[in-house]
Every structure is written in structure tokens, then in C-alpha cells.
Design a protein around this motif. Structure first.
Motif, PDB file in Angstrom:
ATOM      1  N   VAL A 177       0.841  -1.206   0.000  1.00 53.86           N
ATOM      2  CA  VAL A 177       0.000   0.000   0.000  1.00 53.86           C
ATOM      3  C   VAL A 177       0.872   1.251   0.000  1.00 53.86           C
ATOM      4  O   VAL A 177       0.625   2.197  -0.748  1.00 53.86           O
ATOM      5  CB  VAL A 177      -0.968   0.001   1.204  1.00 53.86           C
ATOM      6  CG1 VAL A 177      -1.638   1.365   1.365  1.00 53.86           C
ATOM      7  CG2 VAL A 177      -2.019  -1.089   1.049  1.00 53.86           C
ATOM      8  N   ILE A 178       1.907   1.250   0.800  1.00 53.88           N
ATOM      9  CA  ILE A 178       2.799   2.406   0.876  1.00 53.88           C
ATOM     10  C   ILE A 178       3.536   2.603  -0.447  1.00 53.88           C
ATOM     11  O   ILE A 178       3.641   3.724  -0.948  1.00 53.88           O
ATOM     12  CB  ILE A 178       3.777   2.271   2.060  1.00 53.88           C
ATOM     13  CG1 ILE A 178       3.009   2.406   3.375  1.00 53.88           C
ATOM     14  CG2 ILE A 178       4.899   3.295   1.976  1.00 53.88           C
ATOM     15  CD1 ILE A 178       3.794   2.032   4.602  1.00 53.88           C
TER      16      ILE A 178
ATOM     17  N   ASP B 123       2.548   1.649  -3.435  1.00 53.17           N
ATOM     18  CA  ASP B 123       1.572   2.139  -4.409  1.00 53.17           C
ATOM     19  C   ASP B 123       1.239   3.602  -4.159  1.00 53.17           C
ATOM     20  O   ASP B 123       1.074   4.385  -5.099  1.00 53.17           O
ATOM     21  CB  ASP B 123       0.293   1.292  -4.372  1.00 53.17           C
ATOM     22  CG  ASP B 123       0.501  -0.126  -4.902  1.00 53.17           C
ATOM     23  OD1 ASP B 123       1.526  -0.361  -5.572  1.00 53.17           O
ATOM     24  OD2 ASP B 123      -0.362  -0.980  -4.638  1.00 53.17           O
ATOM     25  N   SER B 124       1.149   3.982  -2.899  1.00 52.30           N
ATOM     26  CA  SER B 124       0.855   5.374  -2.554  1.00 52.30           C
ATOM     27  C   SER B 124       1.992   6.291  -3.001  1.00 52.30           C
ATOM     28  O   SER B 124       1.754   7.385  -3.520  1.00 52.30           O
ATOM     29  CB  SER B 124       0.626   5.530  -1.058  1.00 52.30           C
ATOM     30  OG  SER B 124      -0.511   4.807  -0.650  1.00 52.30           O
ATOM     31  N   LYS B 125       3.230   5.842  -2.805  1.00 51.72           N
ATOM     32  CA  LYS B 125       4.381   6.631  -3.233  1.00 51.72           C
ATOM     33  C   LYS B 125       4.348   6.837  -4.742  1.00 51.72           C
ATOM     34  O   LYS B 125       4.584   7.946  -5.233  1.00 51.72           O
ATOM     35  CB  LYS B 125       5.694   5.947  -2.839  1.00 51.72           C
ATOM     36  CG  LYS B 125       6.022   6.036  -1.377  1.00 51.72           C
ATOM     37  CD  LYS B 125       7.321   5.303  -1.104  1.00 51.72           C
ATOM     38  CE  LYS B 125       7.671   5.256   0.359  1.00 51.72           C
ATOM     39  NZ  LYS B 125       8.903   4.495   0.607  1.00 51.72           N
TER      40      LYS B 125
ATOM     41  N   LEU C 104       1.765   6.738  -6.684  1.00 52.35           N
ATOM     42  CA  LEU C 104       0.641   7.613  -7.003  1.00 52.35           C
ATOM     43  C   LEU C 104       0.986   9.070  -6.707  1.00 52.35           C
ATOM     44  O   LEU C 104       0.697   9.961  -7.513  1.00 52.35           O
ATOM     45  CB  LEU C 104      -0.595   7.187  -6.202  1.00 52.35           C
ATOM     46  CG  LEU C 104      -1.874   7.963  -6.471  1.00 52.35           C
ATOM     47  CD1 LEU C 104      -2.281   7.846  -7.928  1.00 52.35           C
ATOM     48  CD2 LEU C 104      -2.980   7.453  -5.566  1.00 52.35           C
ATOM     49  N   VAL C 105       1.631   9.324  -5.586  1.00 52.71           N
ATOM     50  CA  VAL C 105       2.018  10.690  -5.235  1.00 52.71           C
ATOM     51  C   VAL C 105       3.031  11.232  -6.246  1.00 52.71           C
ATOM     52  O   VAL C 105       2.928  12.384  -6.685  1.00 52.71           O
ATOM     53  CB  VAL C 105       2.585  10.763  -3.793  1.00 52.71           C
ATOM     54  CG1 VAL C 105       3.238  12.106  -3.518  1.00 52.71           C
ATOM     55  CG2 VAL C 105       1.469  10.493  -2.795  1.00 52.71           C
TER      56      VAL C 105
ATOM     57  N   LEU D 254      -5.929   8.582  -4.758  1.00 54.75           N
ATOM     58  CA  LEU D 254      -5.041   8.613  -3.598  1.00 54.75           C
ATOM     59  C   LEU D 254      -5.849   8.681  -2.311  1.00 54.75           C
ATOM     60  O   LEU D 254      -5.544   7.987  -1.330  1.00 54.75           O
ATOM     61  CB  LEU D 254      -4.084   9.804  -3.683  1.00 54.75           C
ATOM     62  CG  LEU D 254      -3.145   9.996  -2.491  1.00 54.75           C
ATOM     63  CD1 LEU D 254      -2.249   8.786  -2.310  1.00 54.75           C
ATOM     64  CD2 LEU D 254      -2.310  11.248  -2.668  1.00 54.75           C
TER      65      LEU D 254
ATOM     66  N   VAL E  58      -7.182   5.279  -1.565  1.00 50.86           N
ATOM     67  CA  VAL E  58      -6.123   4.382  -1.070  1.00 50.86           C
ATOM     68  C   VAL E  58      -5.812   4.709   0.379  1.00 50.86           C
ATOM     69  O   VAL E  58      -5.693   3.818   1.219  1.00 50.86           O
ATOM     70  CB  VAL E  58      -4.843   4.504  -1.946  1.00 50.86           C
ATOM     71  CG1 VAL E  58      -3.664   3.824  -1.279  1.00 50.86           C
ATOM     72  CG2 VAL E  58      -5.083   3.920  -3.320  1.00 50.86           C
ATOM     73  N   LYS E  59      -5.697   5.986   0.691  1.00 52.54           N
ATOM     74  CA  LYS E  59      -5.398   6.381   2.067  1.00 52.54           C
ATOM     75  C   LYS E  59      -6.535   6.003   3.005  1.00 52.54           C
ATOM     76  O   LYS E  59      -6.307   5.589   4.125  1.00 52.54           O
ATOM     77  CB  LYS E  59      -5.116   7.888   2.140  1.00 52.54           C
ATOM     78  CG  LYS E  59      -3.794   8.254   1.512  1.00 52.54           C
ATOM     79  CD  LYS E  59      -3.411   9.651   1.885  1.00 52.54           C
ATOM     80  CE  LYS E  59      -2.132   9.507   2.615  1.00 52.54           C
ATOM     81  NZ  LYS E  59      -1.645  10.381   3.490  1.00 52.54           N
TER      82      LYS E  59
ATOM     83  N   ALA F 219      -6.375   2.360   3.782  1.00 58.17           N
ATOM     84  CA  ALA F 219      -5.219   1.966   4.605  1.00 58.17           C
ATOM     85  C   ALA F 219      -5.460   2.249   6.080  1.00 58.17           C
ATOM     86  O   ALA F 219      -4.718   1.754   6.929  1.00 58.17           O
ATOM     87  CB  ALA F 219      -3.958   2.701   4.126  1.00 58.17           C
TER      88      ALA F 219
END
Length: 84
Positions: A16-17, A19-21, A23-24, A76, A79-80, A83
Motif C-alpha cells: 500500500v505504501i 503504491d501510494s508513493k 501515485l504521489v 489517492l 487508497v489512504k 489503509a
């Protein structure tokens, strides 16, 4: 067949982290593109040489870029929210 990863909570959180990175990073790149296009359109609209308003293509390009950025921000946020 390759080795299978263990499905652990830490692996899930790591995915998840990561993927979040990604995406950011994509959001930042798109925001920079929008900023540049907006600056160019504003400069073009305000320049002494051009008394015309931005062309329909320029406006459409900005609207598309804004819609893409909005979709990425919404993704995003989802996703957040997942999480937490």
C-alpha cells in the motif's frame, strides 16, 4: 513457477505504501505539467502581442489535465482511506 510471497500484514502495508508513493509521484508530475500549461496559457493570454483569449484547444487541454489530476487525487484519497 517463482517463489510465492507470504501474505502478511507488513507485506500488505508495504504494498500500500509503495503504491501510494507511486501515485504521489505521478500526482506531482501531473501537477507540474498543469502548472506549466496554466502558466503558458496565462502568459499567452496576458501578453501584449496576443489580445485573443486562449484557444479552445488550450482550454480543452487544461480541462483534461485538471480532470486527470482530480481523478488521481480521488484515487489517492481512496487508497489512504482504505489503509486506515
Amino acid at each position: 513457477m517463482g517463489a510465492r510471497r507470504k501474505n502478511t500484514l507488513t507485506t500488505f502495508l508495504s504494498d500500500v505504501i509503495d503504491d501510494s508513493k507511486a501515485l504521489v509521484d505521478d500526482l506531482i508530475d501531473r501537477a507540474q505539467d498543469i502548472e506549466e500549461k496554466t502558466r503558458d496559457a496565462a502568459t499567452s493570454a496576458l501578453s501584449d502581442e496576443s489580445t485573443d483569449s486562449p484557444s479552445a484547444d488550450e482550454v480543452a487541454t487544461l480541462k483534461n489535465a485538471l480532470a486527470e489530476l482530480t481523478a488521481k487525487v480521488d484515487q489517492l484519497a481512496a487508497v489512504k482511506a482504505g489503509a486506515k
